[in-house]
Scaffold this active site. Structure first.
Site, PDB file in Angstrom:
ATOM      1  N   GLY A 245       0.809  -1.217  -0.027  1.00 60.05           N
ATOM      2  CA  GLY A 245       0.018  -0.051  -0.083  1.00 60.05           C
ATOM      3  C   GLY A 245       0.872   1.172  -0.039  1.00 60.05           C
ATOM      4  N   SER A 246       0.480   2.380   0.580  1.00 57.29           N
ATOM      5  CA  SER A 246       1.080   3.724   0.449  1.00 57.29           C
ATOM      6  C   SER A 246       2.314   3.882   1.520  1.00 57.29           C
ATOM      7  CB  SER A 246      -0.180   4.740   0.727  1.00 57.29           C
ATOM      8  OG  SER A 246      -0.205   4.710   2.070  1.00 57.29           O
ATOM      9  N   THR A 247       3.184   4.452   1.097  1.00 54.50           N
ATOM     10  CA  THR A 247       4.288   4.479   1.859  1.00 54.50           C
ATOM     11  C   THR A 247       3.690   5.528   3.335  1.00 54.50           C
ATOM     12  OG1 THR A 247       5.751   4.935   0.390  1.00 54.50           O
ATOM     13  CG2 THR A 247       6.510   5.920   2.408  1.00 54.50           C
ATOM     14  N   VAL A 249       0.888   5.134   5.035  1.00 55.95           N
ATOM     15  CA  VAL A 249       0.363   3.998   5.971  1.00 55.95           C
ATOM     16  C   VAL A 249       1.458   3.091   6.399  1.00 55.95           C
ATOM     17  CG1 VAL A 249      -1.439   2.157   5.992  1.00 55.95           C
ATOM     18  CG2 VAL A 249      -1.929   4.358   5.155  1.00 55.95           C
ATOM     19  N   GLY A 250       2.141   2.541   5.262  1.00 57.34           N
ATOM     20  CA  GLY A 250       3.450   1.431   5.291  1.00 57.34           C
ATOM     21  C   GLY A 250       4.460   2.057   6.734  1.00 57.34           C
ATOM     22  N   GLU A 267       5.638  -3.556   0.729  1.00 58.51           N
ATOM     23  CA  GLU A 267       5.714  -3.084  -0.870  1.00 58.51           C
ATOM     24  C   GLU A 267       5.037  -1.907  -0.666  1.00 58.51           C
ATOM     25  OE1 GLU A 267       4.426  -2.475  -4.384  1.00 58.51           O
ATOM     26  OE2 GLU A 267       4.409  -4.566  -4.490  1.00 58.51           O
ATOM     27  N   CYS A 301       1.166   0.269  -8.528  1.00 60.11           N
ATOM     28  CA  CYS A 301       2.435   0.943  -7.894  1.00 60.11           C
ATOM     29  C   CYS A 301       3.694   1.124  -8.764  1.00 60.11           C
ATOM     30  CB  CYS A 301       2.530  -0.126  -6.740  1.00 60.11           C
ATOM     31  SG  CYS A 301       3.148  -1.725  -7.152  1.00 60.11           S
TER      32      CYS A 301
END
Length: 492
Positions: A245-247, A249-250, A267, A301
């Site tokens: 997912g998004s950076t 949230v990651g 990822e 992505c």
């Protein structure tokens, strides 16, 4: 009484509509009192169906994680031929219900070709992981103090998998197949934008004979996601988490994992780019760049966000690019709306900021009101983007890219390596030895010479560096991510 998926699917999942998507806990479909609507991409006010979400209370999470711990023992203890047989059957079930997967993906805004690719991708992932299951479990290292030393690979334990909506079958599939291939049990948390695809995946594996405690599905309200991750990790049962997912949230998930010392595979987002050297094939590279940026409305992505063209061929390349852009922009796929108005608003903000600060619209029609009202952004190419513009360092996740010129490859590499993201890049040059040297110097997880940035196949490791993630999916690398190496020494 509301229809659940299981009640209407039966053995012919393509025939009836679905009202409520349940959780699957210990093989049972569970509908709680809480329902959350899944909205259409075409009309943000139109409900496709509901999903039933779990409460993030202690009793519920203990039940789910206890199941996962028991499922780990049952699944990991099965002889490898039996595990192989079940996973092969899962591939057959997926193929049998291919139309259901495609229909559900198209329903949330996926082009039909991409939906087909997703299903085929899951099947191919299964085939590759199956081929790795019978590999040796360890090695015999030399030891000065033991009569015999050996290393032994074992499943790391129960895994929490969190997959996104944009390629829900293939990304959801890999998030559970990799740990299952390693012998782990899995709890899959769906995306609120694609719960149906997650259900179809889990249901297919259970129909294939996977032990019900070895794979469970939970849906969580979006606002409850942080609390869910924190509380389920606090049980101590989850031994690894994988998230795509998004950076933004990651990074939050990584922080929560660190709090409980739970390892993770991430990822995350990318600001992917193509470098077009002065000896590049202009036709092939321009066609690839446009496809790589605009496919699935940029909601991949690995989509190309930036294109750097050597100044000696810049004008010639731009002419070729615009020629091809005129043709491909007519494709009906580019009329499909973005998945969510949130993404449309973000794209509009990036474009408006760039234009206000001096960038020019090289290709496409940009109308802020039309984009917001239709939830759709037409394919765009921007020129003259500078470092002060937000789009220069922010993933757009839309059908647009920026065209940039450069004069010195080494200076360009230094500039690119100083940036935050590092997922994908491509290099276009007829001198592949020179391109290989460039590839070795660039800090990204995957570089593709004379090919698209959108490149992921089951036999090749996939993942990012820097803010684009950590760890690798696919094949033996994917199994290793969910395995631990145990050392055993023996003396007479």
């Amino acid at each position: 009484m509301q229809d659940t998926v299981g009640e209407v699917l039966g053995s012919s999942p393509d025939e009836k509509s679905i009202s409520t998507v349940p959780n699957i806990i210990n093989g049972k479909e569970v509908i709680t009192n809480g329902l959350f609507p899944v909205l259409s991409h075409e009309n943000p006010h139109k409900k496709l169906h509901n999903f039933s979400y779990i409460e993030c209370d202690k009793d519920t999470l203990v039940e789910i994680t206890s199941n996962a711990e028991e499922g780990l023992e049952e699944w990991a203890s099965k002889p490898y031929p039996e595990r192989v047989s079940i996973l092969r059957q899962a591939a057959a079930v997926l193929e049998q219900h291919r139309d259901s997967f495609v229909k559900s993906h198209v329903e949330i805004g996926g082009p039909s070709w991409f939906a087909q690719f997703n299903v085929q991708g899951v099947i191919e992932q299964l085939e590759e992981y199956i081929s790795q299951i019978s590999r040796p479990q360890g090695v015999i290292p030399q030891s000065l103090t033991a009569d015999l030393a050996l290393t032994y690979k074992q499943p790391i334990g129960p895994v929490l998998s969190i997959a996104p909506w944009n390629a829900p079958a293939i990304l959801g599939g890999r998030s559970i197949i990799a740990p299952l291939a390693a012998g782990c049990s899995v709890i899959l948390k769906s995306s609120e934008k694609s719960p149906m695809l997650a259900y179809l995946l889990v249901d297919s594996f259970l129909k294939a004979g996977l032990p019900p405690r070895a794979l469970q599905l939970v849906h969580v309200k979006p606002e409850d996601n942080p609390d869910f991750v924190d509380k389920i990790l606090s049980t101590g049962a989850i031994k690894k988490l994988n998230f795509t997912g998004s950076t933004i949230v990651g990074k939050k998930i990584a922080g929560t994992c660190s709090k409980y010392l739970v390892p993770y595979l991430l990822e995350l987002g990318g600001k992917n780019y193509s470098i077009v050297e002065k000896d590049a094939d202009l036709v092939a590279s321009s066609k690839s760049v446009i496809w790589s940026s605009w496919s699935h409305k940029g909601q991949i992505c690995m989509s190309t966000d930036k294109v750097f063209v050597h100044e000696s061929i810049y004008d010639e390349y731009k002419a070729e690019l615009l020629h091809y852009a005129q043709e491909i922009a007519k494709d009906a796929d580019y009329a499909i709306p973005q998945r969510d108005p949130i993404y449309t608003s973000k794209i509009v903000e990036l474009v408006e900021d760039a234009l206000a600060k001096g960038a020019t619209l090289l290709f496409g029609d940009f109308d802020r009101n039309e984009a917001i009202n239709t939830n759709s952004v037409k394919p765009l190419i921007l020129e003259g983007v500078t470092s002060e513009m937000i789009i220069n360092k922010t993933e757009s996740f839309g059908p647009l890219f920026t065209l940039n010129r450069y004069s010195d490859t080494s200076n360009l590499i230094r500039e690119l390596n100083s940036q935050e993201f590092g997922l994908k890049a491509s290099i276009w040059s007829k001198n592949v030895i020179s391109a290989l040297d460039i590839a070795k110097r660039i800090q990204v997880g995957g570089i593709h010479i004379n090919s698209s940035t959108v490149h992921d196949e089951p036999t090749i490791p996939h993942g990012g560096v820097k803010s684009s993630g950590v760890g690798r999916f696919n094949s033996s690398w994917g199994i290793d991510e969910f395995s631990v190496t145990k050392t055993i020494t023996i003396n007479q």
